[in-house]
Each structure stands twice: as C-alpha cells, then as structure tokens.
Design an enzyme around this catalytic site. Structure first.
Site, PDB file in Angstrom:
ATOM      1  N   LYS A   1       0.804  -1.215   0.000  1.00 54.76           N
ATOM      2  CA  LYS A   1       0.000   0.000   0.000  1.00 54.76           C
ATOM      3  C   LYS A   1       0.849   1.282   0.000  1.00 54.76           C
ATOM      4  O   LYS A   1       2.060   1.233   0.278  1.00 54.76           O
ATOM      5  CB  LYS A   1      -0.944  -0.026   1.210  1.00 54.76           C
ATOM      6  CG  LYS A   1      -2.006  -1.147   1.144  1.00 54.76           C
ATOM      7  CD  LYS A   1      -2.954  -1.083   2.338  1.00 54.76           C
ATOM      8  CE  LYS A   1      -4.048  -2.145   2.245  1.00 54.76           C
ATOM      9  NZ  LYS A   1      -4.969  -2.092   3.398  1.00 54.76           N
TER      10      LYS A   1
ATOM     11  N   TYR B   1     -12.279  -1.643  -3.624  1.00 52.86           N
ATOM     12  CA  TYR B   1     -12.730  -1.832  -2.240  1.00 52.86           C
ATOM     13  C   TYR B   1     -14.252  -1.675  -2.105  1.00 52.86           C
ATOM     14  O   TYR B   1     -14.746  -1.356  -1.024  1.00 52.86           O
ATOM     15  CB  TYR B   1     -12.009  -0.850  -1.316  1.00 52.86           C
ATOM     16  CG  TYR B   1     -10.678  -1.374  -0.770  1.00 52.86           C
ATOM     17  CD1 TYR B   1     -10.625  -2.549  -0.008  1.00 52.86           C
ATOM     18  CD2 TYR B   1      -9.493  -0.684  -0.973  1.00 52.86           C
ATOM     19  CE1 TYR B   1      -9.428  -3.022   0.511  1.00 52.86           C
ATOM     20  CE2 TYR B   1      -8.275  -1.155  -0.454  1.00 52.86           C
ATOM     21  CZ  TYR B   1      -8.265  -2.328   0.288  1.00 52.86           C
ATOM     22  OH  TYR B   1      -7.083  -2.805   0.810  1.00 52.86           O
TER      23      TYR B   1
ATOM     24  N   ASN C   1      -2.039   0.414   6.716  1.00 55.32           N
ATOM     25  CA  ASN C   1      -1.488  -0.820   7.283  1.00 55.32           C
ATOM     26  C   ASN C   1      -0.641  -1.633   6.303  1.00 55.32           C
ATOM     27  O   ASN C   1      -0.547  -2.842   6.408  1.00 55.32           O
ATOM     28  CB  ASN C   1      -2.603  -1.647   7.927  1.00 55.32           C
ATOM     29  CG  ASN C   1      -3.671  -2.048   6.938  1.00 55.32           C
ATOM     30  OD1 ASN C   1      -3.578  -1.725   5.758  1.00 55.32           O
ATOM     31  ND2 ASN C   1      -4.673  -2.764   7.397  1.00 55.32           N
TER      32      ASN C   1
ATOM     33  N   HIS D   1      -2.334  -5.317   1.566  1.00 58.06           N
ATOM     34  CA  HIS D   1      -3.623  -5.994   1.378  1.00 58.06           C
ATOM     35  C   HIS D   1      -3.336  -7.420   0.952  1.00 58.06           C
ATOM     36  O   HIS D   1      -2.391  -7.653   0.198  1.00 58.06           O
ATOM     37  CB  HIS D   1      -4.445  -5.316   0.274  1.00 58.06           C
ATOM     38  CG  HIS D   1      -5.525  -6.211  -0.277  1.00 58.06           C
ATOM     39  ND1 HIS D   1      -6.719  -6.381   0.374  1.00 58.06           N
ATOM     40  CD2 HIS D   1      -5.553  -7.043  -1.357  1.00 58.06           C
ATOM     41  CE1 HIS D   1      -7.451  -7.263  -0.315  1.00 58.06           C
ATOM     42  NE2 HIS D   1      -6.761  -7.680  -1.370  1.00 58.06           N
TER      43      HIS D   1
ATOM     44  N   GLU E   1      -9.458 -10.788  -7.816  1.00 58.26           N
ATOM     45  CA  GLU E   1      -8.496  -9.693  -7.687  1.00 58.26           C
ATOM     46  C   GLU E   1      -7.315  -9.879  -8.635  1.00 58.26           C
ATOM     47  O   GLU E   1      -6.833  -8.917  -9.235  1.00 58.26           O
ATOM     48  CB  GLU E   1      -8.034  -9.577  -6.227  1.00 58.26           C
ATOM     49  CG  GLU E   1      -9.169  -9.112  -5.314  1.00 58.26           C
ATOM     50  CD  GLU E   1      -8.855  -9.163  -3.825  1.00 58.26           C
ATOM     51  OE1 GLU E   1      -9.755  -8.826  -3.031  1.00 58.26           O
ATOM     52  OE2 GLU E   1      -7.723  -9.533  -3.436  1.00 58.26           O
TER      53      GLU E   1
HETATM   54  P1  ATP Z   1      -7.184  -5.973   3.407  1.00 58.81           P
HETATM   55  O1  ATP Z   1      -8.574  -6.244   2.854  1.00 58.81           O
HETATM   56  O2  ATP Z   1      -6.636  -4.627   2.982  1.00 58.81           O
HETATM   57  O3  ATP Z   1      -6.238  -7.107   3.137  1.00 58.81           O
HETATM   58  P2  ATP Z   1      -8.080  -6.776   6.001  1.00 58.81           P
HETATM   59  O4  ATP Z   1      -8.781  -7.883   5.279  1.00 58.81           O
HETATM   60  O5  ATP Z   1      -7.149  -7.131   7.120  1.00 58.81           O
HETATM   61  O6  ATP Z   1      -7.254  -5.887   5.002  1.00 58.81           O
HETATM   62  P3  ATP Z   1     -10.611  -5.359   6.008  1.00 58.81           P
HETATM   63  O7  ATP Z   1     -11.536  -5.469   7.143  1.00 58.81           O
HETATM   64  O8  ATP Z   1     -10.910  -6.096   4.739  1.00 58.81           O
HETATM   65  O9  ATP Z   1      -9.139  -5.738   6.549  1.00 58.81           O
HETATM   66  O10 ATP Z   1     -10.437  -3.802   5.687  1.00 58.81           O
HETATM   67  C1  ATP Z   1      -9.878  -3.387   4.468  1.00 58.81           C
HETATM   68  C2  ATP Z   1      -8.947  -2.234   4.718  1.00 58.81           C
HETATM   69  O11 ATP Z   1      -9.705  -1.101   5.170  1.00 58.81           O
HETATM   70  C3  ATP Z   1      -7.917  -2.453   5.832  1.00 58.81           C
HETATM   71  O12 ATP Z   1      -6.776  -3.156   5.418  1.00 58.81           O
HETATM   72  C4  ATP Z   1      -7.592  -1.036   6.215  1.00 58.81           C
HETATM   73  O13 ATP Z   1      -6.682  -0.423   5.278  1.00 58.81           O
HETATM   74  C5  ATP Z   1      -8.951  -0.338   6.096  1.00 58.81           C
HETATM   75  N1  ATP Z   1      -9.636  -0.326   7.400  1.00 58.81           N
HETATM   76  C6  ATP Z   1     -10.190  -1.379   8.040  1.00 58.81           C
HETATM   77  N2  ATP Z   1     -10.731  -1.017   9.213  1.00 58.81           N
HETATM   78  C7  ATP Z   1     -10.494   0.322   9.344  1.00 58.81           C
HETATM   79  C8  ATP Z   1     -10.789   1.302  10.337  1.00 58.81           C
HETATM   80  N3  ATP Z   1     -11.442   0.977  11.458  1.00 58.81           N
HETATM   81  N4  ATP Z   1     -10.389   2.579  10.112  1.00 58.81           N
HETATM   82  C9  ATP Z   1      -9.729   2.927   8.986  1.00 58.81           C
HETATM   83  N5  ATP Z   1      -9.423   2.051   7.991  1.00 58.81           N
HETATM   84  C10 ATP Z   1      -9.790   0.760   8.165  1.00 58.81           C
HETATM   85 MG    MG Z   2     -10.010  -7.600   3.540  1.00 57.56          MG
END
Ligand code: ATP
Ligand code: MG
Length: 137
Positions: free
Chosen positions: A9, A49, A112, A115, A126
């Site tokens: 990211k 997303y 974070n 992804h 994807e």
């Molecule tokens: P990813 O889908 O990016 O691999 P993930 O599956 O661990 O991550 P998801 O719940 O799918 O997490 O959320 C997608 C992305 O949205 C997260 O990786 C993060 O960048 C963002 N995100 C998730 N929760 C929050 C939050 N509470 N506040 C801000 N951004 C968030």
């Molecule tokens: Mg996810």
C-alpha cells in the site's frame, strides 16, 4: 499450488519498504509470480474496495489507496492465501503478532502497509482485475 493477490500500500511504497515486504513474502515460502507498480485513481480504488462501500472509513480508505503508487503482486505457494494473511498480521498493527509485516511496518489500522485476498474466490477475482494470464510466470 495456490495463488493469492497482494498489494503493497501507499504508506509502504512511500517509505521505500517494497523490498523489505517482498522479502517477508519470499522468506515465508511465497513466490512472487507477477509484480507491477501502479498509481490508482480514487475511482479505481473505490471499485477495488467496493465491498467496504457502506463502512464509515470507505472514503478515507479510497483517498489513501490513491495517494501514492502501490505495488500489486501475485504470490504463489502452498496455502498461499492463509500463509500470506499470516505473514501480514492483524488488520490493526496494535493487534498484529511480532514479526508480521503489519507489526513491523504498519502505521495505523487504515495505513497498514499491505492488502491480501481473504478467500479463493476473491483471490481469483483480484488477480484477474489487475493481471492478464500472460503476466503470471
Ligand atoms: P485488506 O482487505 O486490505 O487485506 P483486512 O482484510 O485485514 O485488510 P478489512 O476489514 O478487509 O481488513 O479492511 C480493508 C482495509 O480497510 C484495511 O486493510 C484497512 O486499510 C482499512 N480499514 C479497516 N478497518 C479500518 C478502520 N477501522 N479505520 C480505517 N481504515 C480501516
Ligand atoms: Mg479484507
């Protein structure tokens, strides 16, 4: 062998962490079978997303993903989807296990660093969204 889709990211590409993160994948036994650096528009980030469209952080997430280049990769290995999720660590770096990418590099729950696909169906979707079959080697 299974394949999964990964994004390094903007927070990570901006801090020159592409190589350090790729090394984590390779050290875990995942092979990088495709890789490209691109800069998404906010609309493209929103499309990627869209499952999160109703979440309160959606707009912030799309802004962030379009804020700098990302590195899209396809990772191949045994149980690649689960293995990648393990190497990534928990979404919130505060909860991520020591040694994981997010524990070491992530700046916040939003920014974070990586992804990773969460299931075989999303991995296939994807990968196909970002790469043609000819680019997977
Ligand atoms: P990813 O889908 O990016 O691999 P993930 O599956 O661990 O991550 P998801 O719940 O799918 O997490 O959320 C997608 C992305 O949205 C997260 O990786 C993060 O960048 C963002 N995100 C998730 N929760 C929050 C939050 N509470 N506040 C801000 N951004 C968030
Ligand atoms: Mg996810």
């Amino acid at each position: 062998l299974e394949r999964t889709f990964s994004i390094i990211k903007p927070d990570a590409t901006k801090r020159n962490l592409t190589g350090a993160i790729a090394k984590k994948f390779e050290d875990a036994g995942l092979r990088i079978v495709a890789s490209k650096r691109i800069h998404l528009s906010k609309a493209q980030a929103g499309e990627f997303y869209k499952v999160h469209a109703e979440r309160p952080f959606y707009d912030e997430l799309c802004e962030f993903m379009a804020s700098a280049p990302i590195v899209c990769q396809v990772l191949e290995g045994e149980n690649a989807i689960a293995k990648n999720r393990e190497v990534m660590g928990a979404t919130n770096p505060a909860d991520a296990e020591a040694g994981t990418i997010r524990a070491e590099f992530a700046e916040s729950v939003g920014e974070n660093s990586v992804h990773g696909s969460d299931a075989p169906e999303t991995a296939a979707e994807e990968i196909a969204y970002f790469f043609s079959g000819l680019e997977l080697v």
